[in-house]
Write a protein that holds these residues in place. Structure first.
Motif, short mmCIF file in Angstrom:
data_model
loop_
_atom_site.label_atom_id
_atom_site.label_comp_id
_atom_site.label_asym_id
_atom_site.label_seq_id
_atom_site.Cartn_x
_atom_site.Cartn_y
_atom_site.Cartn_z
N GLY A 311 -1.39 18.81 -6.30
CA GLY A 311 -2.84 18.63 -6.44
C GLY A 311 -3.58 19.95 -6.49
N LEU A 312 -3.16 20.94 -5.67
CA LEU A 312 -3.80 22.26 -5.69
C LEU A 312 -3.52 22.97 -7.01
CD1 LEU A 312 -3.04 23.47 -2.05
CD2 LEU A 312 -5.26 22.83 -2.97
N ALA A 313 -2.34 22.73 -7.59
CA ALA A 313 -1.99 23.41 -8.83
C ALA A 313 -2.65 22.77 -10.04
CB ALA A 313 -0.47 23.41 -9.00
N SER A 314 -2.65 21.41 -10.09
CA SER A 314 -3.18 20.72 -11.27
C SER A 314 -4.70 20.56 -11.23
CB SER A 314 -2.53 19.34 -11.39
OG SER A 314 -2.91 18.52 -10.30
N ARG A 315 -5.29 20.53 -10.01
CA ARG A 315 -6.73 20.34 -9.83
C ARG A 315 -7.20 19.05 -10.50
NH1 ARG A 315 -9.26 26.48 -10.64
NH2 ARG A 315 -7.84 27.50 -9.17
N HIS A 317 -7.11 14.47 -10.16
CA HIS A 317 -6.97 13.35 -9.22
C HIS A 317 -5.55 12.80 -9.31
CE1 HIS A 317 -8.31 9.05 -7.94
NE2 HIS A 317 -7.64 9.69 -6.99
N ILE A 318 -4.90 12.69 -8.14
CA ILE A 318 -3.54 12.16 -8.07
C ILE A 318 -3.54 10.97 -7.11
CG2 ILE A 318 -1.15 12.65 -7.42
CD1 ILE A 318 -1.65 15.55 -8.09
N ARG A 319 -2.94 9.87 -7.55
CA ARG A 319 -2.83 8.66 -6.71
C ARG A 319 -1.36 8.28 -6.61
NH1 ARG A 319 -2.18 3.32 -7.12
NH2 ARG A 319 -3.27 1.95 -5.64
N ASP A 320 -0.93 7.99 -5.39
CA ASP A 320 0.48 7.65 -5.18
C ASP A 320 0.60 6.84 -3.90
OD1 ASP A 320 3.15 7.49 -5.53
OD2 ASP A 320 3.60 9.63 -5.26
N PRO A 327 4.40 9.18 12.87
CA PRO A 327 4.96 8.76 14.17
C PRO A 327 5.50 7.34 14.15
CG PRO A 327 2.58 8.68 14.26
CD PRO A 327 2.92 9.23 12.91
N GLU A 328 5.16 6.58 13.12
CA GLU A 328 5.74 5.24 12.95
C GLU A 328 5.78 4.97 11.45
OE1 GLU A 328 2.38 1.97 13.32
OE2 GLU A 328 2.36 3.27 15.10
N GLU A 329 6.57 3.99 11.10
CA GLU A 329 6.73 3.70 9.68
C GLU A 329 5.45 3.07 9.14
OE1 GLU A 329 9.64 1.17 6.67
OE2 GLU A 329 10.23 1.50 8.77
N ARG A 330 4.92 3.71 8.11
CA ARG A 330 3.69 3.25 7.47
C ARG A 330 3.83 3.41 5.96
NH1 ARG A 330 -0.83 3.47 11.19
NH2 ARG A 330 -0.35 4.66 13.07
N LEU A 331 3.24 2.45 5.26
CA LEU A 331 3.13 2.58 3.81
C LEU A 331 1.71 3.04 3.52
CD1 LEU A 331 4.29 2.19 0.97
CD2 LEU A 331 3.47 -0.18 1.04
N LEU A 332 1.58 4.23 2.91
CA LEU A 332 0.27 4.83 2.69
C LEU A 332 -0.03 4.91 1.21
CD1 LEU A 332 0.37 7.86 5.16
CD2 LEU A 332 -0.55 5.57 5.57
N GLU A 333 -1.30 4.64 0.91
CA GLU A 333 -1.80 4.92 -0.43
C GLU A 333 -2.52 6.26 -0.36
OE1 GLU A 333 -5.35 3.30 -3.23
OE2 GLU A 333 -3.91 1.78 -2.57
N LEU A 334 -2.05 7.23 -1.14
CA LEU A 334 -2.58 8.59 -1.09
C LEU A 334 -3.44 8.85 -2.32
CD1 LEU A 334 0.70 10.45 -0.06
CD2 LEU A 334 -1.03 9.47 1.43
N LEU A 350 -9.27 17.00 -1.42
CA LEU A 350 -9.54 16.05 -0.35
C LEU A 350 -8.44 15.00 -0.39
CD1 LEU A 350 -11.71 15.41 1.83
CD2 LEU A 350 -12.68 13.79 0.20
N LEU A 351 -7.68 14.92 0.70
CA LEU A 351 -6.58 13.97 0.80
C LEU A 351 -7.07 12.74 1.57
CD1 LEU A 351 -3.60 13.19 0.46
CD2 LEU A 351 -3.12 14.44 2.58
N VAL A 352 -7.07 11.58 0.90
CA VAL A 352 -7.50 10.32 1.50
C VAL A 352 -6.25 9.48 1.76
CG1 VAL A 352 -8.95 8.28 1.27
CG2 VAL A 352 -9.68 10.44 0.25
N LEU A 353 -6.05 9.14 3.04
CA LEU A 353 -4.86 8.38 3.45
C LEU A 353 -5.28 6.97 3.82
CD1 LEU A 353 -3.53 11.14 5.87
CD2 LEU A 353 -2.71 10.73 3.56
#
Length: 601
Positions: A311-315, A317-320, A327-334, A350-353
């Motif tokens: 993200g810093l290199a491409s500047r 919007h990246i969604r994944d 600390p526990e298993e979580r499925l995150l949308e980044l 800005l990283l939105v978790l």
């Protein structure tokens, strides 16, 4: 500020002292010059009298020494001054203080040269014979002649020097007194000037230390007063601005801390500058440990660091989506959103978790629910369709088989009806669209009537029912829904208890901490226990028995007519009553369902 006051006082005193000292030097010099001029005039008058009374002789010096020496001694006795007669070529003919024949030529003496040039010559020097400062004054006998003889008179300046010393003593004494007075006056003036400056300085330091309530007491309307007013106006402006900034910061902090998504702000150099509370929970890292440091220092999995680097290199919007295991298993949308200040000034990302574990679990549960409903509906529908086709195929002509098939069709239709009813009931309960009508219920009577409803079923299986509830035990609840809870639990106990078994129900008061209330105590909760001597539930199945369509023994459940939704409905109804339900069980021994409800709502 005290040192400034002292320096200002010293400056004032120094200026006054320098002025007085300069004036004293000028005055002493003027006094000395005037005194010397007066002495010179007096000596010139005396020498003119001497020249008018003395007979000037010429000849060889040896013949004239005695004559002029005798005249010089007599004049010294009269005037008290040294008298010297000098011939035109500089030879000393007579001197009142020294033998003339031993004296050197005086033609080049300063006073002699000046007397021949301007008519009067004066010089001040230290006499080698008397070791005193003397003033020599000379006048020519014939001012018009360059080779004229010269009369010189010398006077000691000891009295003049003594007068000058007395003048300096008085001057220095006066100067010291003046210094003392000037120091006192200057200190008072400096104090009057620096006191408001001290106040302004203290207020400025307090403002520097973010005490924006500090103000300068303004008394005068001079330049210092105007400066104080300006400081106060600046403090007012800063206080208002800081209040707005703090208000905005508090609002922003409140928004960030209460967001359901994690927020991490990273500048373009990779340094974490902001991290909210939800991000701390998701990533398992305290903000104070990471803010101000490079994101690579966080002990996170490699894929997350790679995503941030991309993200810093491409500047862009990246969604994944990514699974984190600490600390526990979580499925995150980044969502990695670039930040631009202006048009082209890249500020970072800005990283939105967003934790989508629950969403995905609900989607899976919905899919499983649809699949389970389809499967459960398919079984009775298939049975109804199959036996109906059999009857249409000719079995209807055989009364015995037709009756059996019709009974099966009826039973499956009834089961289908119960299943649909339970599904609709569960849907309403889960969506909390069930309005509860709370009213006081006397438990001993209520439980007894509920047991009477299931008594015929228990009697058919030879199962004994027992009730234990203290009279006068009340609870505030929805009567129909509470009866539905107890009916479901009692029916389950009867269905899964072999013939000749026992099902019991007890009700007792409780304190909030779980202690049984003693007689006469005001209880806050009630506990209802439904115990059976049935087949029991394996420990591995206990955590899941309140799930929809979950069955421990699927064949046994279907044969008993269960839909697999009863306990799920019970759990949701108990939660609507702000209560809890738990189960204790041992295979082959039996099960106990423990229901705890608050007395008041």
């Amino acid at each position: 500020m005290n040192s400034f006051r002292v320096r200002l006082t010293l400056i004032f005193v120094g200026l006054i002292g320098l002025s007085v000292l300069t004036a004293g030097l000028f005055m002493a010099k003027t006094f000395r010059d005037n005194h010397l001029d007066a002495l010179q005039d007096s000596m010139v008058r005396e020498m003119n009298i001497i020249l008018s009374t003395i007979q000037w002789r010429t000849g060889q010096p040896e013949q004239l020494f005695d004559y002029y020496t005798e005249r010089a001694d007599r004049l010294r006795a009269i005037t008290g001054e040294r008298v010297t007669f000098v011939r035109g070529d500089g030879v000393v003919l007579g001197d009142s203080d020294h033998a003339p024949e031993t004296m050197e030529n005086h033609a080049l003496r300063e006073e002699i040269v000046e007397a021949k040039r301007s008519g009067i010559g004066r010089a001040i020097r230290r006499s080698e014979t008397t070791s005193e400062n003397l003033m020599y004054v000379a006048i020519p006998l014939d001012p018009a002649s360059a080779d004229s003889a010269v009369l010189r008179v010398a006077m000691s300046l000891s009295e003049v020097d003594a007068s000058i010393r007395r003048l300096w003593a008085v001057l220095i004494g006066g100067l010291l007194v003046l210094f003392a007075v000037a120091a006192l006056v200057s200190y008072q003036i400096a104090r009057g000037l620096t006191r408001p400056l001290e106040q302004i300085s203290r207020v400025a330091k307090r403002i520097k230390n973010m005490d924006y309530q500090a103000r300068v007491p303004v008394i005068k309307s001079d330049e210092v007063g105007e400066l104080g007013q300006s400081i106060n106006a600046m403090a007012d402006s800063l206080q208002q601005q800081m209040q707005r900034i703090r208000q905005n910061e508090n609002q922003l902090e409140s928004v960030l801390d209460n967001m359901i998504n994690g927020i991490v702000m990273i500048d373009r150099s990779g340094v974490v500058v902001l991290m909210n509370r939800r991000a701390e929970e998701v990533l398992g890292i305290a903000a104070r440990e990471l803010e101000g440091r490079h994101y690579g220092e966080a002990k996170q999995q490699y894929e997350l660091a790679q995503l941030i680097e991309e993200g810093l290199a491409s500047r862009e919007h990246i969604r994944d989506e990514m699974t984190l295991y600490y600390p526990e298993e979580r499925l995150l949308e980044l969502n990695l959103v670039p930040i631009f200040h202006g048009k082209d000034d890249f500020g970072g990302v800005l990283l939105v978790l967003q934790d989508v574990s629950a969403i995905r679990r609900l989607e899976r549960m919905r899919s499983e629910f649809v699949a389970n409903v389809s499967h459960e509906l398919k079984t009775p529908v298939a049975a109804v369709k199959g036996f109906a086709e059999t009857l249409l195929g000719g079995a209807v002509d055989d009364p015995e088989h037709a009756r059996a098939f019709l009974q099966i069709i009826y039973d499956e239709s009834d089961r289908l009806n119960r299943l649909i009813g339970d599904i609709l009931e569960l849907s309403k309960v889960e969506s909390r669209r069930v309005p509860l009508q709370f009213s006081p219920i006397e438990l001993s009577t209520f439980v007894a009537r509920t047991v009477e409803l299931v008594a015929p079923e228990a009697a058919r299986k030879g199962i004994a029912l027992s009730v234990e509830a203290s009279p006068g035990l009340y609870v505030e609840a929805d009567e129909d829904r509470l009866r539905q809870i107890l009916m479901n639990l009692l029916t389950n106990g009867i269905n899964y208890t072999p013939e000749g078994g026992k099902v019991s129900i007890t009700a007792e008061p409780l304190w909030t901490g779980g202690r049984a209330a003693e007689e006469g105590d005001d209880y806050e909760q009630i506990r209802i226990r439904i115990t059976d001597t049935g087949i029991g539930i394996p420990k591995k199945d206990l955590p899941r028995i309140f799930e929809r369509f979950y069955r421990v023994d699927k064949a046994r459940s279907r044969s008993s007519g269960g839909t697999g939704l009863g306990l799920s409905i019970v759990k949701h109804l108990v939660e609507l009553h702000k209560g809890t339900i738990a189960v204790e069980s041992e295979v082959g021994v039996g099960s106990t369902f423990i229901l705890e409800l608050p007395v008041l709502h």
